[in-house]
Design an enzyme around this catalytic site. Sequence first.
Site, PDB file in Angstrom:
ATOM      1  CG  MET A  92      -1.888  -1.284   1.471  1.00 13.99           C
ATOM      2  SD  MET A  92      -2.750  -1.363  -0.482  1.00 13.99           S
ATOM      3  CE  MET A  92      -4.022   0.116  -0.069  1.00 13.99           C
ATOM      4  CG  HIS A 115      -5.912  -2.525  -9.241  1.00  7.81           C
ATOM      5  ND1 HIS A 115      -5.682  -1.760  -7.882  1.00  7.81           N
ATOM      6  CD2 HIS A 115      -7.098  -2.244  -9.821  1.00  7.81           C
ATOM      7  CE1 HIS A 115      -6.924  -0.924  -8.046  1.00  7.81           C
ATOM      8  NE2 HIS A 115      -7.663  -1.042  -9.168  1.00  7.81           N
TER       9      HIS A 115
HETATM   10  C1  GRF Z   1      -5.671  -7.525  -2.766  1.00  9.11           C
HETATM   11  O1  GRF Z   1      -7.094  -7.428  -3.222  1.00  9.11           O
HETATM   12  C2  GRF Z   1      -4.886  -6.890  -3.852  1.00  9.11           C
HETATM   13  O2  GRF Z   1      -5.374  -7.119  -5.225  1.00  9.11           O
HETATM   14  C3  GRF Z   1      -4.859  -5.508  -3.546  1.00  9.11           C
HETATM   15  O3  GRF Z   1      -5.074  -5.467  -2.023  1.00  9.11           O
HETATM   16  C4  GRF Z   1      -5.501  -6.767  -1.648  1.00  9.11           C
HETATM   17  C5  GRF Z   1      -4.349  -7.567  -0.655  1.00  9.11           C
HETATM   18  O4  GRF Z   1      -4.834  -8.375  -0.122  1.00  9.11           O
HETATM   19  N1  GRF Z   1      -3.733  -4.837  -4.023  1.00  9.11           N
HETATM   20  P1  GRF Z   1      -3.893  -9.695   0.500  1.00  9.11           P
HETATM   21  O5  GRF Z   1      -2.961  -8.957   1.409  1.00  9.11           O
HETATM   22  O6  GRF Z   1      -2.948 -10.089  -0.827  1.00  9.11           O
HETATM   23  O7  GRF Z   1      -4.800 -10.592   1.169  1.00  9.11           O
END
Ligand code: GRF
Length: 208
Positions: free
Chosen positions: A93, A112
């Site tokens: 993030m 994404h």
């Molecule tokens: C996922 O939906 C990914 O596509 C987005 O953030 C979320 C992360 O989930 N970028 P995780 O940490 O992989 O469970």
Amino acid sequence: MTGRARVGILVSGRGSNMEALIAAAADPAFPAEIALVLSNRPDAPALARAEAAGVPAIGEDHAAFASREEFDRALDERLRAADVGLVCLAGYMRVLSGWFIAAWRGRVLNIHPSLLPSFPGLHPHRRALEAGVRVHGCTVHVVTEGVDEGPIIGQAAVPVETGDDEDRLAARVLAAEHRLYPLCLRLVAEGRTRLADGRVEGEGAALL
Ligand code: GRF
């Protein structure tokens, strides 16, 4: 030398996509191995999950660094020390610095949760529901300077069902993410998808 591509995964949170990649790479026939997991949040649940799977995992608080680039240089050092050649963002993030993107050009993938170029950025599921689309999904792409803008490697389509709310739709897309990301990593690691001159050449993945 095993000949498998060495992959570093960057995370910030829960790490379910990371786990899907680790699980795929647990098969010795998979063309990539997960060498390292790095988080910009030392308290990310993903770190414990990686360690439980036997993958080295390091949390480093980005707030302790003077600038975005300083932090990214520390990431770069750790990735190079682990002999990583390919980076997968999995719920990472934090926007990468231009310096990092240039240093790793064509070697960073992201997932994404929308069918790009629709709904880049935050809250893609909420925005998909608001827009009334009937088909939603997820995308694996090469990371470039523009957020969620790089060349597309693969996409999975996910139906929007009557009565869906954000959580239900997100869960259905997440299951598709866990199938799509390993598939796309395989294509890149095997050289079937090539990243050259800002373009994707060769094969792609379409899960319908
Ligand atoms: C996922 O939906 C990914 O596509 C987005 O953030 C979320 C992360 O989930 N970028 P995780 O940490 O992989 O469970």
